[in-house]
Motif scaffolding. Structure first.
Motif, PDB file in Angstrom:
ATOM      1  N   LYS A   1      -2.351   4.121  -3.525  1.00  0.00           N
ATOM      2  CA  LYS A   1      -1.928   2.753  -4.404  1.00  0.00           C
ATOM      3  C   LYS A   1      -2.100   1.731  -3.663  1.00  0.00           C
ATOM      4  O   LYS A   1      -1.377   1.612  -2.545  1.00  0.00           O
ATOM      5  CB  LYS A   1      -0.644   2.831  -5.323  1.00  0.00           C
ATOM      6  CG  LYS A   1      -0.980   4.231  -6.353  1.00  0.00           C
ATOM      7  CD  LYS A   1       0.199   4.197  -7.375  1.00  0.00           C
ATOM      8  CE  LYS A   1       1.944   4.341  -7.003  1.00  0.00           C
ATOM      9  NZ  LYS A   1       2.604   4.150  -8.092  1.00  0.00           N
ATOM     10  N   LEU A   2      -2.524   0.520  -4.342  1.00  0.00           N
ATOM     11  CA  LEU A   2      -2.766  -0.546  -3.568  1.00  0.00           C
ATOM     12  C   LEU A   2      -2.134  -1.868  -4.539  1.00  0.00           C
ATOM     13  O   LEU A   2      -2.558  -1.672  -5.737  1.00  0.00           O
ATOM     14  CB  LEU A   2      -4.072  -1.128  -2.879  1.00  0.00           C
ATOM     15  CG  LEU A   2      -4.674  -0.133  -1.894  1.00  0.00           C
ATOM     16  CD1 LEU A   2      -5.928  -0.776  -1.543  1.00  0.00           C
ATOM     17  CD2 LEU A   2      -3.713  -0.253  -0.608  1.00  0.00           C
ATOM     18  N   GLY A   3      -1.674  -2.939  -4.263  1.00  0.00           N
ATOM     19  CA  GLY A   3      -1.370  -4.092  -4.970  1.00  0.00           C
ATOM     20  C   GLY A   3      -1.190  -5.266  -4.104  1.00  0.00           C
ATOM     21  O   GLY A   3      -0.994  -5.313  -2.935  1.00  0.00           O
TER      22      GLY A   3
ATOM     23  N   ARG B   1      12.500   7.479  -6.639  1.00  0.00           N
ATOM     24  CA  ARG B   1      11.501   8.533  -6.431  1.00  0.00           C
ATOM     25  C   ARG B   1      11.076   8.582  -5.009  1.00  0.00           C
ATOM     26  O   ARG B   1      11.490   8.455  -3.965  1.00  0.00           O
ATOM     27  CB  ARG B   1      10.866   8.874  -7.572  1.00  0.00           C
ATOM     28  CG  ARG B   1      11.869   9.179  -9.026  1.00  0.00           C
ATOM     29  CD  ARG B   1      12.846  10.445  -8.833  1.00  0.00           C
ATOM     30  NE  ARG B   1      13.226  10.416  -9.986  1.00  0.00           N
ATOM     31  CZ  ARG B   1      14.489   9.996 -10.356  1.00  0.00           C
ATOM     32  NH1 ARG B   1      15.365   9.216  -9.439  1.00  0.00           N
ATOM     33  NH2 ARG B   1      15.215  10.515 -11.344  1.00  0.00           N
ATOM     34  N   LEU B   2       9.671   8.969  -5.080  1.00  0.00           N
ATOM     35  CA  LEU B   2       8.838   8.935  -3.909  1.00  0.00           C
ATOM     36  C   LEU B   2       7.962   7.625  -3.850  1.00  0.00           C
ATOM     37  O   LEU B   2       7.959   7.117  -2.684  1.00  0.00           O
ATOM     38  CB  LEU B   2       7.812  10.336  -3.907  1.00  0.00           C
ATOM     39  CG  LEU B   2       7.374  10.471  -2.771  1.00  0.00           C
ATOM     40  CD1 LEU B   2       8.141  11.006  -1.659  1.00  0.00           C
ATOM     41  CD2 LEU B   2       5.958  11.735  -2.809  1.00  0.00           C
ATOM     42  N   LEU B   3       7.157   7.340  -4.598  1.00  0.00           N
ATOM     43  CA  LEU B   3       6.734   6.017  -4.651  1.00  0.00           C
ATOM     44  C   LEU B   3       7.072   5.158  -5.828  1.00  0.00           C
ATOM     45  O   LEU B   3       7.788   5.653  -6.498  1.00  0.00           O
ATOM     46  CB  LEU B   3       4.797   6.205  -4.915  1.00  0.00           C
ATOM     47  CG  LEU B   3       4.444   7.023  -3.895  1.00  0.00           C
ATOM     48  CD1 LEU B   3       2.660   7.089  -4.280  1.00  0.00           C
ATOM     49  CD2 LEU B   3       4.729   6.589  -2.647  1.00  0.00           C
ATOM     50  N   ALA B   4       6.888   3.758  -5.774  1.00  0.00           N
ATOM     51  CA  ALA B   4       7.351   2.870  -6.283  1.00  0.00           C
ATOM     52  C   ALA B   4       6.775   2.450  -7.687  1.00  0.00           C
ATOM     53  O   ALA B   4       5.332   2.479  -7.799  1.00  0.00           O
ATOM     54  CB  ALA B   4       7.774   1.563  -5.713  1.00  0.00           C
TER      55      ALA B   4
ATOM     56  N   GLY C   1       0.750  -1.237   0.067  1.00  0.00           N
ATOM     57  CA  GLY C   1       0.101  -0.158  -0.120  1.00  0.00           C
ATOM     58  C   GLY C   1       0.862   1.332   0.100  1.00  0.00           C
ATOM     59  O   GLY C   1       1.856   1.314   0.689  1.00  0.00           O
ATOM     60  N   GLN C   2       0.562   2.168  -0.952  1.00  0.00           N
ATOM     61  CA  GLN C   2       1.570   3.355  -0.965  1.00  0.00           C
ATOM     62  C   GLN C   2       0.524   4.493  -1.002  1.00  0.00           C
ATOM     63  O   GLN C   2      -0.468   4.660  -1.543  1.00  0.00           O
ATOM     64  CB  GLN C   2       2.210   3.373  -2.252  1.00  0.00           C
ATOM     65  CG  GLN C   2       3.001   2.127  -2.574  1.00  0.00           C
ATOM     66  CD  GLN C   2       3.907   2.274  -3.909  1.00  0.00           C
ATOM     67  OE1 GLN C   2       4.995   2.904  -3.676  1.00  0.00           O
ATOM     68  NE2 GLN C   2       3.561   1.690  -4.827  1.00  0.00           N
TER      69      GLN C   2
ATOM     70  N   SER D   1      -3.375   5.186 -11.983  1.00  0.00           N
ATOM     71  CA  SER D   1      -3.847   4.157 -12.948  1.00  0.00           C
ATOM     72  C   SER D   1      -2.852   2.954 -13.123  1.00  0.00           C
ATOM     73  O   SER D   1      -1.834   3.392 -13.272  1.00  0.00           O
ATOM     74  CB  SER D   1      -4.205   5.019 -14.167  1.00  0.00           C
ATOM     75  OG  SER D   1      -4.313   4.163 -15.172  1.00  0.00           O
ATOM     76  N   HIS D   2      -3.502   1.726 -13.417  1.00  0.00           N
ATOM     77  CA  HIS D   2      -2.520   0.728 -13.688  1.00  0.00           C
ATOM     78  C   HIS D   2      -2.170   0.713 -15.178  1.00  0.00           C
ATOM     79  O   HIS D   2      -1.414  -0.252 -15.637  1.00  0.00           O
ATOM     80  CB  HIS D   2      -3.402  -0.555 -13.286  1.00  0.00           C
ATOM     81  CG  HIS D   2      -3.188  -0.754 -11.949  1.00  0.00           C
ATOM     82  ND1 HIS D   2      -2.127  -1.656 -10.983  1.00  0.00           N
ATOM     83  CD2 HIS D   2      -3.986  -0.213 -10.464  1.00  0.00           C
ATOM     84  CE1 HIS D   2      -2.599  -1.616  -9.587  1.00  0.00           C
ATOM     85  NE2 HIS D   2      -3.470  -0.669  -9.646  1.00  0.00           N
ATOM     86  N   ASP D   3      -2.839   1.573 -16.016  1.00  0.00           N
ATOM     87  CA  ASP D   3      -2.614   1.350 -17.502  1.00  0.00           C
ATOM     88  C   ASP D   3      -1.939   2.650 -17.878  1.00  0.00           C
ATOM     89  O   ASP D   3      -2.229   3.733 -18.094  1.00  0.00           O
ATOM     90  CB  ASP D   3      -4.047   1.580 -17.951  1.00  0.00           C
ATOM     91  CG  ASP D   3      -3.869   1.369 -19.696  1.00  0.00           C
ATOM     92  OD1 ASP D   3      -2.812   0.965 -20.106  1.00  0.00           O
ATOM     93  OD2 ASP D   3      -4.817   1.692 -20.371  1.00  0.00           O
TER      94      ASP D   3
END
Length: 423
Positions: A119-121, A151-154, A84-85, A187-189
């Motif tokens: 963001k979640l994965g 950077r900041l998030l992955a 989770g980000q 977005s995942h796209d």
């Protein structure tokens, strides 16, 4: 790339999960599970020197939680991972955001950077013996496909991945991804159709390691990688390390035409590092040949390759990657680990890289040079143990006849990261 001076401690937290040596050693789904939280504050400021190019700056606060379960017991074990980000923008509004190389927060249609990101994965995984098969959110750290966590998030991908270590010293990896999630967007796209990859890494002994990988990005490119590292120890305080990394790329014809580029590229680097006690001295040479420069990363819907923002495991990659068409570059660097002087956790790195022979529309001998230095401190004990602080400063200058390849300026990065192990 897998840089000596990597500024991302995030890889310590969100790299591929560490599995037990084999399924036989599994203690159970709950017993081997781990939950970690990374609190991260980061800023990048780029003051470009080219006329008409504005200063860009982004600053944000991030919280990244990662959960990795153990595997159920039995001949075949099952488990799950999750990430989770969340990030909130502290600076970098309209007029200061939008530099592709920073990419903390993507811009909306009106040019304003997003105020926050969430963001979640999740990943399902299965293990038999010493082989792990997984599907879901992936963060590969391979020289042919390295998701960017600097950077900041992955940056993450979605798809299948296989990692097998059945033979002692041999690591076989393969995968097929069908989506890429931009590190600065929810977005995942990002336009990726698919990327297939595979390769091997073999540790011959304590001194010599070699690896070979290949990837294919649908309708974009084919890429191969070869690398080796040889370490020659002299005594407890002295050693010599030789490190070779090389890529061969071939762009799809239609893609090359769409970006007005040649199709072929070969780039390689050879670095030699000598360590004496707390000091490390390094020299490196990097060579680029073919009808284009070395291309990697970016996002497909923005015209990029889509194979990971850190897929450049080359010696001379700092702010500039020194990867222009036909470019050749030299490096001299020095590092000191001040723990040897009683300041545990403090490290300083400095490097100078010069590149020339850059082919552009205006010249066949463009040139650039970069002065890089960085100081990092990791608190070794006490209440704030493992808090990591870093400041990095680069001065990059690019000749006017190479301005369509790169832009010079002064860059400063400041980062503070605090990893917490919850269980």
């Amino acid at each position: 790339m897998n840089k000596v001076f990597s500024f991302s401690f995030l890889a310590l937290l969100v790299a591929q999960p560490a599995f037990a040596a084999s399924q036989q050693e599994s203690n159970g789904f709950i017993e081997d599970s781990h939950l970690n939280l990374l609190i991260k504050n980061a800023m990048i400021n780029r003051n470009y020197k080219d006329e008409g190019v504005r200063t860009r700056r982004e600053w944000g606060q991030a919280f990244i939680g990662t959960y990795s379960s153990g595997f159920t017991q039995g001949a075949v074990g099952f488990g799950v991972d999750a990430i989770g980000q969340y990030a909130v923008r502290l600076d970098g509004g309209r007029g200061r955001s939008g530099a592709g190389g920073i990419d903390y927060f993507s811009q909306d249609s009106d040019g304003r950077a997003k105020k926050d990101l969430a963001k979640l994965g999740a990943t399902a995984k299965m293990r038999f013996s010493n082989t792990v098969f997984s599907y879901g959110t992936q963060q590969p750290t391979l020289p042919i496909l390295t998701s960017d966590s600097s950077r900041l998030l992955a940056e993450t991908y979605t798809g299948f991945m296989l990692d097998s270590q059945e033979i002692d010293g041999l690591d076989i990896t393969g995968g097929y991804f069908t989506a890429e999630q931009r590190k600065s967007a929810e977005s995942h796209d990002s336009g990726l159709d698919n990327i297939a990859f595979g390769g091997v890494k073999y540790v011959f002994n304590d001194q010599f390691t070699a690896s070979a990988y290949a990837s294919h990005v649908q309708d974009v490119d084919n890429k191969q990688y070869l690398g080796f590292t040889y370490t020659q120890p002299f005594d407890e305080k002295q050693k010599m390390v030789w490190d070779f990394n090389g890529y061969n790329s071939r762009l799809d014809k239609a893609y090359a035409e769409s970006i007005n580029s040649g199709r072929s590229n070969t780039i390689w680097s050879l670095a030699a590092s000598y360590t004496y006690d707390i000091h490390t001295f390094k020299v490196a040479y990097q060579q680029n040949t073919g009808s284009s420069g070395y291309m990697y990363g970016g996002y497909r819907n923005k015209g990029g390759i889509g194979d990971g923002g850190n897929t450049i495991w080359l010696a001379n990659s700092y702010w500039s990657d020194f990867n222009g068409e036909d470019e050749r570059s030299w490096q001299a660097a020095y590092s000191v680990d001040l723990a040897g002087l009683g300041i545990e956790g403090l490290r300083y790195d400095v490097a100078y890289v010069r590149g020339d022979n850059i082919k552009t529309s205006a010249s066949s001998n463009g040139h650039e040079h970069e002065f890089f230095n960085q100081i990092q401190y990791k608190i070794p004990s006490g209440f704030a143990k493992d808090l990591q602080l870093g400041v990095r400063y680069s001065v990059l200058r690019v000749s006017s006849d190479a301005s369509d390849y790169n832009a010079g300026g002064n860059e400063i990065r400041v980062i503070a990261q605090y990893p917490l192990s919850i269980f």
